[in-house]
Structure formats: structure tokens, C-alpha cells
Design a protein around this motif. Structure first.
Motif, PDB file in Angstrom:
ATOM      1  N   UNK A  44       0.856  -1.276  -0.078  1.00 27.89           N
ATOM      2  CA  UNK A  44       0.017   0.199   0.189  1.00 27.89           C
ATOM      3  C   UNK A  44       0.983   1.066   0.077  1.00 27.89           C
ATOM      4  N   UNK A  45       0.788   2.108  -1.087  1.00 25.81           N
ATOM      5  CA  UNK A  45       1.931   3.056  -1.266  1.00 25.81           C
ATOM      6  C   UNK A  45       1.333   4.296  -0.505  1.00 25.81           C
ATOM      7  N   UNK A  46      -0.036   4.545  -0.337  1.00 27.42           N
ATOM      8  CA  UNK A  46      -0.626   5.828   0.188  1.00 27.42           C
ATOM      9  C   UNK A  46      -1.904   5.498   0.675  1.00 27.42           C
ATOM     10  N   UNK A  47      -2.323   6.350   1.637  1.00 24.25           N
ATOM     11  CA  UNK A  47      -3.622   5.969   2.217  1.00 24.25           C
ATOM     12  C   UNK A  47      -4.217   7.158   2.847  1.00 24.25           C
ATOM     13  N   UNK A  48      -4.635   8.237   1.947  1.00 25.39           N
ATOM     14  CA  UNK A  48      -5.154   9.205   2.327  1.00 25.39           C
ATOM     15  C   UNK A  48      -6.779   9.274   2.797  1.00 25.39           C
ATOM     16  N   UNK A  49      -7.350  10.278   3.142  1.00 27.08           N
ATOM     17  CA  UNK A  49      -8.544  10.334   3.736  1.00 27.08           C
ATOM     18  C   UNK A  49      -9.759  11.313   3.128  1.00 27.08           C
ATOM     19  N   UNK A  50     -10.844  10.858   3.059  1.00 25.41           N
ATOM     20  CA  UNK A  50     -11.842  11.665   2.635  1.00 25.41           C
ATOM     21  C   UNK A  50     -13.171  11.150   3.353  1.00 25.41           C
ATOM     22  N   UNK A  51     -14.289  11.813   3.405  1.00 28.00           N
ATOM     23  CA  UNK A  51     -15.382  11.608   3.961  1.00 28.00           C
ATOM     24  C   UNK A  51     -16.644  11.757   2.925  1.00 28.00           C
ATOM     25  N   UNK A  52     -17.931  10.895   3.414  1.00 30.20           N
ATOM     26  CA  UNK A  52     -19.209  10.967   2.635  1.00 30.20           C
ATOM     27  C   UNK A  52     -20.275  10.940   3.799  1.00 30.20           C
ATOM     28  N   UNK A  53     -21.579  11.206   3.299  1.00 30.85           N
ATOM     29  CA  UNK A  53     -22.498  11.104   4.066  1.00 30.85           C
ATOM     30  C   UNK A  53     -22.468  12.129   5.410  1.00 30.85           C
ATOM     31  N   UNK A  54     -22.035  13.460   5.091  1.00 29.13           N
ATOM     32  CA  UNK A  54     -21.631  14.380   5.999  1.00 29.13           C
ATOM     33  C   UNK A  54     -20.976  14.325   7.070  1.00 29.13           C
ATOM     34  N   UNK A  55     -19.837  13.311   6.674  1.00 28.06           N
ATOM     35  CA  UNK A  55     -18.699  12.931   7.484  1.00 28.06           C
ATOM     36  C   UNK A  55     -18.926  11.718   8.441  1.00 28.06           C
ATOM     37  N   UNK A  56     -20.053  10.983   8.219  1.00 22.93           N
ATOM     38  CA  UNK A  56     -20.304   9.817   9.194  1.00 22.93           C
ATOM     39  C   UNK A  56     -19.509   8.636   8.393  1.00 22.93           C
ATOM     40  N   UNK A  57     -19.140   8.562   7.112  1.00 28.38           N
ATOM     41  CA  UNK A  57     -18.439   7.630   6.462  1.00 28.38           C
ATOM     42  C   UNK A  57     -17.022   7.993   6.222  1.00 28.38           C
TER      43      UNK A  57
END
Length: 201
Positions: free
Chosen positions: A148-161
Motif C-alpha cells: 500500500x503506497x499511500x492512504x489518504x482520507x476523505x468523507x461522505x454522508x456528512x462526515x459519518x462515512x
């Protein structure tokens, strides 16, 4: 980097239709995403940062990952810092996401000095007050047969997911699709322990 991130969401949103990103090696894409990843965020009036540094006196060198909270007039808790990991033999790619639901971090790690040992991604939910780990998960190539070369973060469902995305080589167990890019979707990450859903393209 906005284009690469958009490519991730385009693939996920279009019923996982075939999609391709710009021609880059996994290593190049991983480094570029590491540079673009957010490593600072604010929740409950407090600002948090995730950093990496070398561990003094280690041969071969190892690296640590630390999480810190800054003191401010809006934060109900004092400045604090905690070491999340100190065992990686490769400099960790890191990301942090803070929202109304809480605090999440990711970081990569290579836990053997052997050149053939795999690199994986740790996914952690953090208690904003104590900085303790509330939930531990991860992303790894099946049977340690890739990285796994990278693991970035984002969100959906208003931040719940919580959404973890990046580049890899090899196959993640249970993934649908195929390719060197992955998306791991943690539904209701902050309130359940539901396993992630993996998609590759």
C-alpha cells in the motif's frame, strides 16, 4: 492532485465503471498523494496534526508517527502529544481527518528491514480528548504479496462515512474491480465497527 482525487470519486460514483488515472508509477502517485494529503485538522475547537520523524539511534533507521493537539483559546483541553507507531522501516505517508464526528488518522508502515517485506496502511479512530486509539483497522495487500503506497482520507454522508484511498500493487482481500488504485469505504466509521468495502480500479 485535485485531478487524481476526482478520478477516485469518478470511478466510485459511476457504478464502479472502468476508469483510468494519469500514467504514473504507483510509487510516483503515492508520493504525490502523500504531499497532497491533509495532515492537520480541527474538531471541537482543537487543532490536531500528524507528523513523522526518525527514531534516534536505530540502525537500520526506523520512523515514528506522532499525533499532537495544539493549545488554543477555543480548545477545552491542553496541548498534548502521543506516539502512535515507532516501528516502520520506511518513512510513513500520513493523513488526518477531523470533523463533527471525531478524529481519524492513517499512516503507512513497513515492519521489517527486508526489501521484500510489505508496506501496509493503519487506520485509526482517535479520542479527541485523550488521544487514545478508539478503533483500529487497516488496509493491506492479501498475504503480504504487495504494498500500500499511500492512504489518504476523505468523507461522505456528512462526515459519518470515512473513505481511505490511494495506490497499491497486488490485491486487497475482498476487493472488487482491479487495478493499482483503491478506495476503502468505512460506513459509519465513528459509530460502528463495520468492516470496510474495498474497490480497485
Amino acid at each position: 492532485m485535485r485531478f487524481i482525487k476526482s478520478a477516485v470519486w469518478l470511478c466510485a460514483a459511476a457504478s464502479f465503471a472502468a476508469c483510468s488515472a494519469p500514467e504514473e508509477s504507483p510509487e510516483q502517485t503515492g508520493l504525490a498523494q502523500q504531499e497532497a494529503a491533509l495532515t492537520t485538522g480541527t474538531t471541537q475547537g482543537c487543532t490536531y496534526s500528524i507528523t513523522a520523524d526518525s527514531v534516534p539511534g536505530t540502525v537500520p533507521p526506523r520512523y515514528s508517527v506522532s499525533l499532537s493537539r495544539a493549545a488554543s483559546s477555543t480548545c477545552p483541553w491542553p496541548a498534548a502529544s502521543v506516539t502512535l507507531d515507532s516501528g516502520s522501516y520506511a518513512f510513513p505517508a500520513r493523513a488526518l481527518l477531523a470533523n463533527g464526528y471525531g478524529l481519524a488518522v492513517t499512516y503507512t508502515g513497513k515492519y521489517s528491514p527486508s526489501g521484500s517485506s510489505p508496506t501496509s496502511c493503519s487506520v485509526r479512530q482517535i479520542d479527541p480528548e485523550t488521544l487514545a486509539v478508539v478503533r483500529s483497522s487497516g488496509v493491506a495487500v492479501w498475504l503480504g504479496s504487495g504494498n500500500i503506497y499511500s492512504c489518504n482520507l476523505d468523507q461522505t454522508d456528512g462526515g459519518a462515512t470515512l473513505v481511505v484511498f490511494g495506490t497499491k500493487n497486488g490485491r486487497i482481500y475482498g476487493e472488487t474491480g482491479s487495478g493499482s488504485n483503491y478506495v476503502a469505504t468505512y460506513y459509519d466509521f465513528f459509530t460502528t465497527t463495520t468492516a470496510p468495502v474495498f474497490y480497485a480500479y
